[in-house]
Design a protein around this motif. Structure first.
Motif, mmCIF file in Angstrom:
data_model
loop_
_atom_site.group_PDB
_atom_site.id
_atom_site.type_symbol
_atom_site.label_atom_id
_atom_site.label_comp_id
_atom_site.label_asym_id
_atom_site.label_seq_id
_atom_site.Cartn_x
_atom_site.Cartn_y
_atom_site.Cartn_z
ATOM 1 N N ASP A 52 0.824 -1.211 0.000
ATOM 2 C CA ASP A 52 0.000 0.000 0.000
ATOM 3 C C ASP A 52 0.857 1.260 0.000
ATOM 4 O OD1 ASP A 52 -2.179 -1.632 0.091
ATOM 5 O OD2 ASP A 52 -2.769 -1.146 2.144
ATOM 6 N N GLU A 56 0.898 4.418 -2.738
ATOM 7 C CA GLU A 56 0.830 5.856 -2.451
ATOM 8 C C GLU A 56 2.019 6.615 -3.024
ATOM 9 O OE1 GLU A 56 -2.430 5.471 -2.041
ATOM 10 O OE2 GLU A 56 -2.080 7.484 -1.267
ATOM 11 N N SER A 104 -7.809 2.295 -4.765
ATOM 12 C CA SER A 104 -7.103 2.248 -3.473
ATOM 13 C C SER A 104 -7.333 3.592 -2.785
ATOM 14 C CB SER A 104 -5.597 2.080 -3.665
ATOM 15 O OG SER A 104 -5.314 1.225 -4.736
#
Lengths: 203, 203
Positions: A52, A56, A104
């Motif tokens: 994750d 980002e 996401s």
């Protein structure tokens, strides 16, 4: 032996490698990144906050090509228009990131800051708080749909022999080249006209 | 031993398996399909026209959930609206097919036939041949951007502690649930209003 001049691993290189993998194959995995950088998978995790975290970093990387200063322009509709154009160009360079980034949650501080500025433009223009996100998301939908379309082949419809679809053939011949750009202009013009009408009705 | 009642391989089962793979992992390969069906990769190729053939079978499968009869409704703007709503619903069920199908040329006869009907609606309403594809593609961009957005988490923006983005926080609180549907309505309303204005200006 001196130290290597370029560190094998840092967040920049991890992000660049993840972006290369997505551009090539539509997705990435942490072991693939490690393999390309000649490192252990565990070492990659020392530098980033899991998969994750890499997503980002990718979001910040792609968004860094956007012209944030467009949001300082006034009036508000010129600000949104400039932002939308640079948003589309940034994602058109990496269209295969779109499904990943659209699905996401957004956590990257610099990207959240960009949303804060876009919200501020609309609030200062007089839009109600509840109107703002539907407008911004509608604009993003058209921008990202259109950025994906830029990755489509120019000859997107392959008609069969004997043309059982004569009106489609005629419409395609009439539009000629640059159909993706012309469709984006239609969508953006429609959006801005609607937003102006909403704003005028709110006064 | 009798013959198996269900053939190991046919186009239906190959398409279903490819769709399952895309739903799970965002892409498919022919060897993966073969493995899931307990067949040789070469046998899969006996049934379909290569990987591209499978993509077209997928396009027909996803499009078969669309309400083509919506295009028989009149007036023209009601036809487009119904078509857009059923188009979004069909792709929202399989959002990970969107990047694949948007970037491969359309060859599936039943899908080309659907475009033919959509073009016919606009031509009969009086739009010029050159106006039709930019309008239809703009509508598709917003439909498919919005279908991808339906696959996003409801809490799409994860704000940091201490809220350095207070106006974004306020706008998100004000919109509440169903932001994706509300954004789609904004985009569709904007598109239809613009198309009606274009049509009125053409008279």
């Amino acid at each position: 032996m001196g130290r290597p001049r370029t560190p094998l691993l840092d967040r920049e290189r991890i992000t660049t490698t993840a972006l290369e993998l997505i551009d090539e194959q539509g997705d990435f995995s942490v072991p693939q990144i490690a393999r390309r950088l000649g490192a252990q998978t565990g070492s990659v995790y020392h530098h980033v906050d899991g998969r994750d975290g890499i997503v980002e970093l990718l979001r910040e990387r792609v968004a860094s090509a956007m012209d944030v200063a467009a949001l300082d322009v006034r009036p508000w509709d010129a600000a949104l228009e400039g932002w939308a154009r640079s948003y589309r160009a940034a994602f058109a360079a990496h269209p295969r990131t779109i499904p990943l980034l659209m699905t996401s949650p957004v956590r990257a501080p610099r990207v959240l800051e960009q949303y804060e500025r876009a919200v501020t433009v609309l609030r200062e223009a007089g839009f109600a708080a509840a109107e703002v996100m539907p407008l911004l998301i509608a604009l993003e939908n058209l921008v990202l749909g259109s950025a994906l379309d830029l990755a489509a082949p120019e000859a997107m419809w392959e008609l069969a022999e004997g043309t059982p679809t004569p009106r489609l053939a005629e419409a395609l011949a009439a539009v000629g080249e640059g159909r993706a750009d012309r469709a984006f202009e239609v969508g953006l013009t429609a959006f801005l006209a609607h937003a102006r009408a909403l704003r005028a009705a709110g006064d």
